[in-house]
Design an enzyme around this catalytic site. Structure first.
Site, PDB file in Angstrom:
ATOM      1  N   GLY A 228       0.844  -1.199   0.000  1.00 18.49           N
ATOM      2  CA  GLY A 228       0.000   0.000   0.000  1.00 18.49           C
ATOM      3  C   GLY A 228       0.874   1.241   0.000  1.00 18.49           C
ATOM      4  O   GLY A 228       0.541   2.275   0.581  1.00 18.49           O
TER       5      GLY A 228
ATOM      6  N   GLY B   7      -0.189   5.049  -1.031  1.00 14.29           N
ATOM      7  CA  GLY B   7      -1.149   5.845  -0.260  1.00 14.29           C
ATOM      8  C   GLY B   7      -0.526   7.017   0.470  1.00 14.29           C
ATOM      9  O   GLY B   7       0.660   7.320   0.319  1.00 14.29           O
ATOM     10  N   GLN B   8      -1.356   7.657   1.281  1.00 14.48           N
ATOM     11  CA  GLN B   8      -0.946   8.882   1.967  1.00 14.48           C
ATOM     12  C   GLN B   8       0.267   8.653   2.864  1.00 14.48           C
ATOM     13  O   GLN B   8       1.227   9.411   2.846  1.00 14.48           O
ATOM     14  CB  GLN B   8      -2.115   9.425   2.806  1.00 14.48           C
ATOM     15  CG  GLN B   8      -1.854  10.805   3.389  1.00 14.48           C
ATOM     16  CD  GLN B   8      -2.765  11.148   4.562  1.00 14.48           C
ATOM     17  OE1 GLN B   8      -3.489  10.295   5.072  1.00 14.48           O
ATOM     18  NE2 GLN B   8      -2.743  12.395   4.972  1.00 14.48           N
TER      19      GLN B   8
ATOM     20  N   ASP C 175       2.209  -1.659  -4.481  1.00 11.41           N
ATOM     21  CA  ASP C 175       0.863  -1.107  -4.462  1.00 11.41           C
ATOM     22  C   ASP C 175       0.048  -1.819  -5.533  1.00 11.41           C
ATOM     23  O   ASP C 175       0.613  -2.435  -6.431  1.00 11.41           O
ATOM     24  CB  ASP C 175       0.897   0.413  -4.746  1.00 11.41           C
ATOM     25  CG  ASP C 175      -0.362   1.104  -4.235  1.00 11.41           C
ATOM     26  OD1 ASP C 175      -0.343   1.596  -3.089  1.00 11.41           O
ATOM     27  OD2 ASP C 175      -1.367   1.134  -4.964  1.00 11.41           O
ATOM     28  N   ILE C 176      -1.274  -1.705  -5.433  1.00  6.83           N
ATOM     29  CA  ILE C 176      -2.139  -2.376  -6.413  1.00  6.83           C
ATOM     30  C   ILE C 176      -2.049  -1.706  -7.788  1.00  6.83           C
ATOM     31  O   ILE C 176      -2.352  -2.309  -8.804  1.00  6.83           O
ATOM     32  CB  ILE C 176      -3.593  -2.439  -5.907  1.00  6.83           C
ATOM     33  CG1 ILE C 176      -4.429  -3.375  -6.780  1.00  6.83           C
ATOM     34  CG2 ILE C 176      -4.219  -1.048  -5.832  1.00  6.83           C
ATOM     35  CD1 ILE C 176      -5.586  -4.007  -6.068  1.00  6.83           C
ATOM     36  N   ARG C 177      -1.621  -0.429  -7.793  1.00  9.66           N
ATOM     37  CA  ARG C 177      -1.453   0.274  -9.077  1.00  9.66           C
ATOM     38  C   ARG C 177      -0.018   0.768  -9.198  1.00  9.66           C
ATOM     39  O   ARG C 177       0.685   0.896  -8.192  1.00  9.66           O
ATOM     40  CB  ARG C 177      -2.432   1.449  -9.167  1.00  9.66           C
ATOM     41  CG  ARG C 177      -2.227   2.413  -8.034  1.00  9.66           C
ATOM     42  CD  ARG C 177      -3.281   3.490  -7.889  1.00  9.66           C
ATOM     43  NE  ARG C 177      -3.011   4.200  -6.646  1.00  9.66           N
ATOM     44  CZ  ARG C 177      -2.329   5.331  -6.540  1.00  9.66           C
ATOM     45  NH1 ARG C 177      -1.858   5.947  -7.601  1.00  9.66           N
ATOM     46  NH2 ARG C 177      -2.096   5.899  -5.366  1.00  9.66           N
TER      47      ARG C 177
ATOM     48  N   TYR D 288     -14.836   0.471   9.079  1.00  7.16           N
ATOM     49  CA  TYR D 288     -13.396   0.686   9.211  1.00  7.16           C
ATOM     50  C   TYR D 288     -12.952   0.458  10.663  1.00  7.16           C
ATOM     51  O   TYR D 288     -11.987  -0.270  10.926  1.00  7.16           O
ATOM     52  CB  TYR D 288     -13.094   2.117   8.771  1.00  7.16           C
ATOM     53  CG  TYR D 288     -11.669   2.557   8.894  1.00  7.16           C
ATOM     54  CD1 TYR D 288     -10.659   1.952   8.167  1.00  7.16           C
ATOM     55  CD2 TYR D 288     -11.322   3.629   9.720  1.00  7.16           C
ATOM     56  CE1 TYR D 288      -9.355   2.379   8.263  1.00  7.16           C
ATOM     57  CE2 TYR D 288     -10.009   4.074   9.812  1.00  7.16           C
ATOM     58  CZ  TYR D 288      -9.031   3.450   9.086  1.00  7.16           C
ATOM     59  OH  TYR D 288      -7.739   3.878   9.183  1.00  7.16           O
TER      60      TYR D 288
ATOM     61  N   LYS E 283     -10.476  -2.406  12.167  1.00  6.22           N
ATOM     62  CA  LYS E 283      -9.226  -2.080  12.861  1.00  6.22           C
ATOM     63  C   LYS E 283      -9.206  -2.683  14.268  1.00  6.22           C
ATOM     64  O   LYS E 283      -8.177  -3.185  14.719  1.00  6.22           O
ATOM     65  CB  LYS E 283      -9.019  -0.559  12.920  1.00  6.22           C
ATOM     66  CG  LYS E 283      -8.632   0.065  11.589  1.00  6.22           C
ATOM     67  CD  LYS E 283      -7.265  -0.418  11.114  1.00  6.22           C
ATOM     68  CE  LYS E 283      -6.875   0.150   9.760  1.00  6.22           C
ATOM     69  NZ  LYS E 283      -5.626  -0.436   9.231  1.00  6.22           N
TER      70      LYS E 283
HETATM   71  N1  SER Z   1      -7.837   9.243   8.895  1.00  2.34           N
HETATM   72  C1  SER Z   1      -8.650   8.089   9.055  1.00  2.34           C
HETATM   73  C2  SER Z   1     -10.018   8.312   8.559  1.00  2.34           C
HETATM   74  O1  SER Z   1     -10.489   9.426   8.636  1.00  2.34           O
HETATM   75  C3  SER Z   1      -8.700   7.702  10.506  1.00  2.34           C
HETATM   76  O2  SER Z   1      -7.826   6.653  10.728  1.00  2.34           O
HETATM   77  O3  SER Z   1     -10.646   7.398   8.130  1.00  2.34           O
END
Ligand code: SER
Length: 306
Positions: free
Chosen positions: A6, A9-10, A32-34, A137, A141
């Site tokens: 990943g 990503g950010q 990464d996937i792309r 999410y 987690k």
């Molecule tokens: N930055 C994340 C979100 O907003 C929180 O882990 O989903």
């Protein structure tokens, strides 16, 4: 050898950059996937749900340490419930199992302030408290945290984790999170002098400047194994502020900046999360200390984005 999954990503792009500076470019495989044009070789196109492909990459590069960052964030996950659960959970098992089988030695896996929910004490949220997350999410987690601790205790897996707050940096853009406004606001302030915020003005959330978050990640991974007493995930406090306060900090530098508020479904998610975090366990166990506050972050963000 290190593998970052990943990496586009950010967090991934900045982490790869820092790990490569620290250990040498050839020691850190980004995946990464792309294809990600910002990421130089060594790079592998890799789907975190393809267990065989992960095993092949790990074998090919003799990987010993994995930073597994691939996930759907809070807002996106609400729109793709099944896929979010699958990606966020199944991919973690693939990596935990590699460590259980002693193919790899060490794992970093990020958790989030999203593990907390509406029944959690919202101010200075303790390390151990009621969680009860009510987003896909957050549920993924929290389940992931429980499995990390389980693998650490039962199979001596060296997995380390941080409950990231909302992360703010100038190099990369977030995608699909509830805390994304705090990055977008800087871009819009510079481009348009105005920002329409999807959260209410007084919505306090725990946030952190990316430089601090990357440093925390690397410090946690470099810490002596004995000092890591929490194998679920460490609370990490950064800066707590509201949209109104971040806007005020921007106005100090860009006086004609204007903000308006148009809350959407992400307001409900934000309302279920803590306002501020108690990270004394991270401070005591591996010496964590945050550097940036709202003013120094805003100054640095605007300087770099200009
Ligand atoms: N930055 C994340 C979100 O907003 C929180 O882990 O989903």
């Amino acid at each position: 050898m290190i593998l970052v999954i990943g990496a586009g990503g950010q967090v991934g792009q900045e982490l790869v950059h820092n790990l490569r500076q620290l250990y040498g470019k050839e020691k850190v495989v980004a995946s990464d996937i792309r294809e990600v044009k910002e990421l130089e070789a060594p790079f592998e196109k890799l789907n975190a749900l393809d267990e065989e492909a992960i095993k092949k990459v790990v074998e090919k590069h003799k990987i010993k340490e994995v930073y597994h960052l691939a996930a759907l964030l809070s807002a996106t996950a609400e729109k793709q419930i099944d896929f979010a659960w699958k990606l966020n959970m199944q991919s973690l098992f693939y990596i935990l199992d590699l460590a259980k089988e002693k193919v790899i030695d060490k794992i970093f896996w990020p958790s989030s302030i999203a593990v907390f929910g509406p029944n959690t004490p919202r101010e200075n949220t303790p390390q151990h408290t009621i969680t009860d997350p009510n987003t896909v999410y957050g549920i993924s987690k929290l389940a992931g945290e429980r499995w990390c601790e389980y693998y650490a205790e039962k199979f001596d897996v060296d997995v380390r984790s941080i409950r990231y707050p909302g992360l703010i940096g100038y190099k990369t853009l977030p995608g699909g999170g509830t805390t994304d406004y705090a990055v977008d606001i800087y871009h819009q302030a510079l481009e348009k002098r105005e920002y329409s915020c999807f959260l209410k003005e007084d919505t306090y959330l725990p946030m952190m400047y990316m430089e601090d978050a990357i440093r925390a990640t690397i410090e946690l991974m470099q810490a002596d194994k004995k000092s890591i007493k929490i194998r679920s995930s460490y609370n990490l406090a950064g800066i707590s502020f509201s949209p109104k306060e971040i806007a005020a900090s921007i106005k100090e530098i860009i006086p004609d900046f204007k903000i308006t508020y148009h809350p959407d479904s992400r307001q409900n998610i934000a309302d279920s999360w803590p306002k501020s975090i108690d990270d004394s366990s991270a401070q005591n166990d591996w010496g964590w200390k945050c550097k940036y506050n709202l003013q120094s972050m805003t100054k640095d963000m605007i300087k770099h984005l200009k």
